[in-house]
Design an enzyme around this catalytic site. Structure first.
Site, PDB file in Angstrom:
ATOM      1  N   HIS A 366      59.004 -42.052   3.812  1.00  0.00           N
ATOM      2  CA  HIS A 366      59.640 -40.966   4.643  1.00  0.00           C
ATOM      3  C   HIS A 366      58.907 -39.859   4.760  1.00  0.00           C
ATOM      4  CE1 HIS A 366      63.415 -39.045   6.141  1.00  0.00           C
ATOM      5  NE2 HIS A 366      63.132 -37.820   5.728  1.00  0.00           N
ATOM      6  N   GLU A 367      58.453 -38.867   3.628  1.00  0.00           N
ATOM      7  CA  GLU A 367      57.861 -37.717   3.607  1.00  0.00           C
ATOM      8  C   GLU A 367      56.456 -37.859   4.281  1.00  0.00           C
ATOM      9  OE1 GLU A 367      59.516 -35.007   2.858  1.00  0.00           O
ATOM     10  OE2 GLU A 367      61.359 -36.136   1.839  1.00  0.00           O
ATOM     11  N   HIS A 370      56.836 -37.174   7.931  1.00  0.00           N
ATOM     12  CA  HIS A 370      56.662 -35.792   8.541  1.00  0.00           C
ATOM     13  C   HIS A 370      55.414 -35.288   8.251  1.00  0.00           C
ATOM     14  CE1 HIS A 370      60.887 -35.192   8.517  1.00  0.00           C
ATOM     15  NE2 HIS A 370      61.299 -35.377   7.149  1.00  0.00           N
ATOM     16  N   HIS A 373      53.373 -36.288  11.315  1.00  0.00           N
ATOM     17  CA  HIS A 373      53.611 -35.584  12.482  1.00  0.00           C
ATOM     18  C   HIS A 373      53.035 -34.046  12.331  1.00  0.00           C
ATOM     19  CE1 HIS A 373      57.475 -34.043  14.891  1.00  0.00           C
ATOM     20  NE2 HIS A 373      56.602 -34.155  15.544  1.00  0.00           N
TER      21      HIS A 373
HETATM   22 ZN   LIG Z   1      62.898 -35.845   6.505  1.00  0.00          ZN
END
Ligand SMILES: [Zn+2]
Length: 584
Positions: A366-367, A370, A373
């Site tokens: 999940h991290e 980011h 991104h």
């Molecule tokens: Zn998040």
């Protein structure tokens, strides 16, 4: 939010370059940093990171001081009429605006929007009112936030003897500091629910004032409700779309939720035959019991060596920090982004390396979403780099990575038994993934209920009814378990402050991620062309492009609200083959 960095990045004519910064107090009145793992957002910068994570107290203090002085400077810039006027001049020159590239134009408009929500365009008297309202809202927000965690105390004789030891004692009083949602004893959960959620008059007053002042401020700067203001620039764009999304989702979930509740009710009957009515304090506990039943073999999914370990004084929070955003420099070079992934992995011991549980692995992915991104963003301006995008788009890349982390073809690339080197058995991974869907409809229904409440509170004012009556009505319509008299859950709903009309964002981001996964990666998670398109259409633009255009570019069609809803609901379907396979 309007920060110095935003100002700094808007080309010549508009003031100098500035260092990165944290939130401005005025902007914060609208947009306080959300909390919680899932929406751990991304707006933290270098000074914030040092402030939070540096092992030396002296560094943390210095960073805090830095944050404060930057904040003060930003505040001055926020209310700088000269800057505002030169931007206004630029934007009213049609020929000049037409000559700008799309990203520059969007960034200029975002700046304008930021200036205007601070009320800079109003006349002297109204501007003063806007400032006053902002100050008031900030003050009410922090009072309300503080109150959401405040324990309630009752005299000990009011609680049955045999459950008192579950709570902290303070002389003759029993202190209830939370919902005790995981307590196996039904009575403990019930007592905690009724006591912790007992309405508190001043907390109720803070909430009402917070909502009505937000409404006043939104109207003062030209919006019909706070929600209309908050949703500008998001995927949803207006409150009507959010409500349609939530209502349709709730309709679709309804049947599944009833089944989930039925399953929990039966489990409750089995464990507590005298009292098997399912109440709002039950789902977290019983859904946990049912899931455990489903996968008694929950084990380690594998191991990854990683630098991000626990240490004293480190906050227990997995998150992603942007240390330096990407941007195009004047000399034509690209300034490369720098981010930090903060995790709290256990240290390796003499007997074993650091082993990741499935939950830790999902967090890491999940991290990492980011971080990608930020890493793959190629915006011209730092103002809109990477994760600096609308709230309901921000979690798309990270949730998409969770789909990867739940796919055997992906997990199989790295997960090995740490002693034997054996790959993970396929049915273990599938079964683990399937177990996450157990009672997931009821979980999602709860989120829909919260998001709807957030919309109504930030919708038309004055509110039709007191906030507690609205809670009751919305809970019955959008959740299904009965409202418990003399409770006021909304007074503990701290996200009302941080998200303000955007609590639906996580559901929306998940819907988009789900569509991207199914349309582009489900068939082949390693499809290079899909990956390149994902980078080009979604990750590269940060907040520099309208979010819905990015979604369209990726999916190569314009999804309807029904598509969003169906994507979320179809994820809840259990794959029965997996269960049959595992039950042998
Ligand atoms: Zn998040």
């Amino acid at each position: 939010m309007l920060c110095a960095q935003r100002l700094g990045s808007l080309a010549a004519g508009l003031a100098a370059r500035r260092v990165s910064t944290s939130w401005s107090p005025v902007g914060a009145a609208f947009n306080v940093k959300p909390q919680g793992r899932r929406l751990d957002l991304f707006r933290e910068r270098r000074a914030d990171f040092v402030k939070i994570a540096h092992p030396e107290p002296a560094f943390r203090e210095a960073a805090e001081e830095t944050c404060r002085s930057i904040g003060t400077m930003v505040e001055k810039l926020n209310t700088n009429v000269e800057l505002y006027q030169s931007l206004q001049k630029l934007l009213s020159d049609k020929k000049l605006v037409d000559s700008l590239d799309v990203e520059t134009r969007r960034v200029a408009e975002l700046f304008m929007f930021d200036f205007e929500i601070s009320g800079i365009h109003l006349d002297e008297e109204k501007r003063k009112r806007a400032v006053d309202l902002n100050v008031k809202i900030l003050d009410l927000s922090s009072k309300f936030l503080m109150g959401t965690n405040f324990p309630n105390k009752i005299e000990k004789h009011l609680l049955p003897d045999h459950i008192r030891h579950n709570f902290v004692r303070d002389g003759d009083l029993v202190v209830v500091d939370g919902l005790h949602a995981e307590a196996p004893n039904d009575l403990v959960r019930e007592a905690a629910y009724r006591i912790f959620l007992y309405p508190n008059a001043s907390q109720l007053k803070y909430l009402e004032e917070l909502l009505s002042n937000r409404d006043l401020l939104a109207k003062l700067v030209g919006y019909s409700t706070f929600s209309h203001r908050a949703l500008q620039g998001t995927i949803a764009q207006k409150p009507e779309t959010v409500m349609q999304f939530l209502e349709k989702l709730s309709d679709k979930l309804c049947e599944r939720t009833i089944k989930d509740f039925e399953m929990m009710r039966q489990m409750k009957m089995k464990l507590n035959p005298q009292n098997s009515e399912l109440m709002p304090w039950d789902p977290p506990y019983y859904s946990g019991v049912i899931r455990a039943v489903v996968h008694e073999s929950e084990g380690l999914l594998g191991y990854i060596y990683c630098d991000f370990f626990q240490r004293a004084d480190k906050p227990h929070q997995d998150c992603h920090f942007t240390i330096r955003g990407g941007r195009l420099k004047e000399d034509g070079d690209y300034q490369l982004p720098v981010v930090v992934l903060m995790l709290n992995l256990p240290h390796s011991s003499r007997n074993s390396p650091t082993l990741l549980t499935p939950g830790m692995m999902e967090n890491l992915f999940h991290e990492m979403g980011h971080a990608m991104h930020s890493m793959l963003g190629r915006t011209r301006y730092q103002h809109v780099t990477g994760t600096r995008c609308p709230t309901d788009f921000a979690e798309v890349p990270s949730i998409l990575m969770e789909y990867f982390s739940n796919d055997y073809r992906v997990v199989n690339q790295f997960a090995r038994h740490y002693q034997t080197g054996q790959p993970l058995p396929k049915n273990m991974v599938s079964r683990l993934c399937e177990s996450k869907k157990v009672c997931a409809a009821a979980d999602m229904q709860l989120q829909v209920f919260y998001a709807t409440l957030d919309q109504i509170y930030h919708g038309e004012h004055p509110l039709r009814k007191p906030t507690t009556d609205i809670l009751k009505e919305t809970q019955e319509k959008f959740y299904g378990l009965p409202y418990v008299p003399n409770t006021a859950w909304q007074l503990r709903f701290s996200h009302l402050v941080g998200y303000g009309a955007k609590y639906y964002s996580y559901l929306m981001s998940r819907a988009v991620a789900s569509m991207v996964w199914k349309e582009c990666f489900l068939q082949d998670p390693f499809n290079r062309a899909a990956g390149e398109r994902y980078r080009r259409e979604m990750l590269a633009h940060g907040g520099g492009k309208e979010p819905m255009l990015m979604v369209q570019g990726m999916l190569q069609k314009c999804p309807s609200i029904d598509d969003f809803v169906n994507a979320l609901v179809s994820d809840l379907d259990l794959d029965f083959e997996t269960f049959l396979m595992d039950s042998k």
